[in-house]
Design a protein around this motif. Structure first.
Motif, PDB file in Angstrom:
ATOM      1  N   GLU A   1       2.942  10.508 -64.166  1.00 36.96           N
ATOM      2  CA  GLU A   1       2.149   9.450 -63.790  1.00 36.96           C
ATOM      3  C   GLU A   1       1.588   8.662 -65.233  1.00 36.96           C
ATOM      4  OE1 GLU A   1       1.113   7.717 -61.267  1.00 36.96           O
ATOM      5  OE2 GLU A   1      -0.454   6.462 -61.988  1.00 36.96           O
TER       6      GLU A   1
ATOM      7  N   ARG B   1      -1.304   0.278 -59.380  1.00 31.58           N
ATOM      8  CA  ARG B   1      -2.195   1.211 -59.805  1.00 31.58           C
ATOM      9  C   ARG B   1      -2.378   1.127 -61.246  1.00 31.58           C
ATOM     10  NH1 ARG B   1       2.011   4.072 -58.252  1.00 31.58           N
ATOM     11  NH2 ARG B   1       2.498   5.895 -59.703  1.00 31.58           N
TER      12      ARG B   1
ATOM     13  N   SER C   1      -3.236   8.276 -59.892  1.00 33.80           N
ATOM     14  CA  SER C   1      -2.007   8.711 -59.024  1.00 33.80           C
ATOM     15  C   SER C   1      -2.741   9.070 -57.498  1.00 33.80           C
ATOM     16  CB  SER C   1      -1.374   9.843 -59.755  1.00 33.80           C
ATOM     17  OG  SER C   1      -2.367  10.909 -59.471  1.00 33.80           O
TER      18      SER C   1
ATOM     19  N   ASN D   1       0.152   4.483 -54.483  1.00 29.80           N
ATOM     20  CA  ASN D   1       1.149   5.471 -54.914  1.00 29.80           C
ATOM     21  C   ASN D   1       2.044   5.791 -53.727  1.00 29.80           C
ATOM     22  OD1 ASN D   1       2.730   7.295 -56.139  1.00 29.80           O
ATOM     23  ND2 ASN D   1       0.824   8.789 -56.722  1.00 29.80           N
TER      24      ASN D   1
ATOM     25  N   LYS E   1      -2.602  12.857 -53.951  1.00 27.27           N
ATOM     26  CA  LYS E   1      -1.242  12.688 -54.203  1.00 27.27           C
ATOM     27  C   LYS E   1      -0.615  14.103 -53.942  1.00 27.27           C
ATOM     28  CE  LYS E   1       0.089  13.693 -58.366  1.00 27.27           C
ATOM     29  NZ  LYS E   1       0.024  13.659 -59.853  1.00 27.27           N
TER      30      LYS E   1
END
Lengths: 394, 231
Positions: A352, A364, A332, A178, A338
């Motif tokens: 997300e 992802r 995420s 991410n 994250k």
């Protein structure tokens, strides 16, 4: 009520920002507006989620400031402060405005700049959500509440530190995929738990929780553009429906709960969201949970109904919550990796999930994701907003 | 008449015999292995190059740490500091951090600086611990004088070990009142703060024989973490 769609989603990279607060919010907002490609369709309202700017950034009335920064006058503007659940609460306010017919297009932006102060002050500012007389004055912080919760939960259900480590490892791995994640650093079982060096690498924060069980302190912003069915159809946007939102509260002080390990507000908010969406937990393809601490991902996944009570850690062990598992959780990277700019988190979870349902989540991406669930956990579980999104086929 | 060589001898501080620091290997949270070893005087130029981009980074007091460390390493290179040593942490041969200090006399050490390039993996904590290990276990000293230039350093050293006050002694780093790590403090803290495996296999040592640097942009990004401001 009218159906409400997510037609645009954007966010800044989480981490440490050098931008002023409103610029950070504007960056995420512009990304979402660009994604929505509204053309000349006006934004009727702007809702901003934020928890601490008045205190730690000396800025209030952020929604008005954001409207001005984006030249969105005369859009209505208001800020929502609901602790760490501010983000999903703001989405709920935007949803209600469209569902009721008061607005056709609403920009919802979550923003927080926590790195403006040092870690101790950031921890103290978040702790101010706890009960003032029963918790805060005794030095209770969110890590300490989570530590107490974890100890009882682990003892009751046989969860071990390695299960918590598996959650951290998974979420750090996901965050590597991410580009918006705060932490781009994989961690290993050896490095954080089983090697002799793990004692130094992963020191205790609030036993049994250690450093890599806790989310970082982040700056960041995330934004969604919500629209009515007519607008979404006119734009030809991918149809991501806000299928259901549920919210529930619980006692302010954790010790007043009959069973402190029962996340009742998660349970009730999730049930309401699923009911409104006409879906069951088993229908969900991907979920974003509020893993400010690794134990919460396990506990919330049970309270939301994805696993039976006491079984989620076994599912983690079997790899069922990985990107390739039966129910990917926190693709995420979650709050754990994250990042967790508190006011932005609830919005970022839905950013997300909107990307996942639109097939725009890059490396992802969960294949064929059609339904999604988010849990935004406010307080220490005393105010929870659950949201279900569903992709509509054209 | 004194020759240039004679004059140079007068400018150099007298040197004590210092034991070598035996290298060790540490598994980091990422699973990567960091080799901690002593850096030679001949390696100072590459370390100076590593520090240079940080001289203007205000974040977390990197500027003052980098500026002072730069002068200390330069002084070591040019024989203008007494009994200094430098330890480096290398991951796959790439510099992750460095620490330095000196011996005041046979029994008292003085910690200078700890600078982490690869942040978020407790590299600084490991390297600071290695420095204390060198003073107490390898040089056989009784105590190490320490100050912190940043709140992060204060938390890591003064609180985490914890150190004792020795405020009647001015530290060489600006005359700030000193704190002290005693042998007892070190031994008490050792189980939770000092780690690493010895001996390091020859092939791993060979991989850490030459210090390689991450790119300047990488260094700045790793040190400042400034990525949240970019959409």
């Amino acid at each position: 009520m009218r159906p409400v769609y997510v037609i645009g989603a954007g966010m800044t990279r989480f981490g440490r920002s050098e931008w002023p607060l409103v610029d950070l919010a504007a960056a995420a907002s512009l990304a979402a507006l660009h994604h929505a490609d509204l053309g000349k369709i006006p934004v009727n309202a702007v809702v901003v989620a934020n928890m601490g700017a008045g205190r730690i950034n000396r800025q209030t009335a952020i929604a008005s400031a954001l409207v001005d920064r984006l030249s969105l006058w005369p859009a209505a503007a208001e800020a929502v402060e609901n602790g760490p659940a501010s983000g999903a609460s703001a989405v709920k306010v935007g949803y209600q405005a469209i569902a009721s017919g008061m607005a056709d297009v609403v920009l919802v932006t979550g923003v927080e700049m926590m790195r403006a102060v040092d870690g101790l002050e950031a921890t103290d500012f978040v702790a101010s959500l706890s009960h003032p007389e029963a918790e805060y004055i005794y030095g209770v912080t969110l890590p300490s509440l989570a530590g107490l919760f974890a100890r009882l939960f682990m003892e009751r259900y046989g969860v071990e530190r390695r299960h918590l480590a598996l959650v951290a490892i998974k979420n750090h791995d996901n965050a590597m995929k991410n580009p918006y994640a705060h932490i781009h650093q994989p961690v290993t079982m050896e490095g954080i738990l089983t090697s002799p060096e793990a004692v130094v690498n992963n020191p205790p924060v609030a036993e049994p929780l250690h450093m890599f069980d806790c989310c970082p302190v982040s700056d960041g912003a995330a934004a969604l553009v919500l629209a009515s069915q007519d607008i979404a159809a006119k734009l030809g946007a991918p149809r991501v429906l806000v299928a259901g939102i549920g919210q529930a509260t619980d006692t302010h002080a954790v010790h007043e709960r009959q069973d402190p390990t029962d996340l009742k507000a998660v349970r009730l908010a999730s049930a309401a969201a699923f009911d409104r969406a006409g879906l069951k937990p088993s229908d969900i393809d991907v979920a974003e949970l509020h893993d400010a601490f690794t134990i919460l991902e396990i506990a919330e996944s049970e309270a939301a109904g994805f696993f039976k009570v006491g079984q989620a850690h076994k599912a983690v062990e079997r790899g069922e919550t990985k990107l390739t598992g039966k129910l990917p959780i926190n693709p995420s990277g979650g709050l754990k990796a994250k990042g967790h700019p508190v006011g932005a988190t609830g919005v970022a979870q839905l950013v997300e999930l909107a990307w996942q349902l639109r097939g725009e989540a890059g490396e992802r991406q969960i294949a064929k994701a059609k339904t999604a669930y988010a849990c935004n956990f406010g307080g220490f579980g005393n105010n929870v907003v659950a949201t279900v999104l569903r992709k509509e086929e054209r | 008449m004194a020759s240039v060589t004679d004059l140079e001898a007068l400018l150099r501080p007298p040197a004590m015999e210092m034991p070598p620091y035996p290298p060790k290997a540490i598994t980091l949270a990422s699973g990567e292995e960091m080799i901690v070893r002593q850096a030679s005087r001949e390696e100072m130029p590459i370390l100076l190059k590593a520090i240079y981009p940080l001289l203007l980074v205000e974040r977390d007091y990197y500027d003052i740490v980098a500026a002072r460390l730069y002068s200390e390493l330069l002084a070591y290179k040019r024989y203008r500091v007494k009994d200094e040593y430098v330890l480096v942490g290398l991951i796959d041969g790439v510099l992750a951090g460095l620490v330095n200090g000196r011996l005041v006399d046979a029994k008292v050490g003085m910690s200078y600086h700890t600078l982490t390039i690869r942040r978020g993996l407790r590299v600084g904590s490991h390297l600071f611990a290695a420095k204390m290990e060198y003073h107490i276990e390898h040089c056989g000293q009784d105590e190490v004088l320490i100050v912190a230039e940043s709140p992060i350093g204060f938390r890591r050293w003064m609180i985490e070990y914890p150190l004792d006050k020795k405020h009647e002694v001015q530290h060489e780093l600006g005359g700030v009142p000193s704190w002290v790590l005693t042998r007892k403090t070190y031994l008490d803290a050792k189980p939770r703060l000092v780690s690493g495996r010895r001996p390091v296999p020859a092939e791993k040592l060979a991989g850490a024989a030459v210090i390689r640097l991450p790119g300047e942009d990488t260094v700045r990004l790793q040190v400042t973490g400034e990525k949240g401001g970019k959409a």
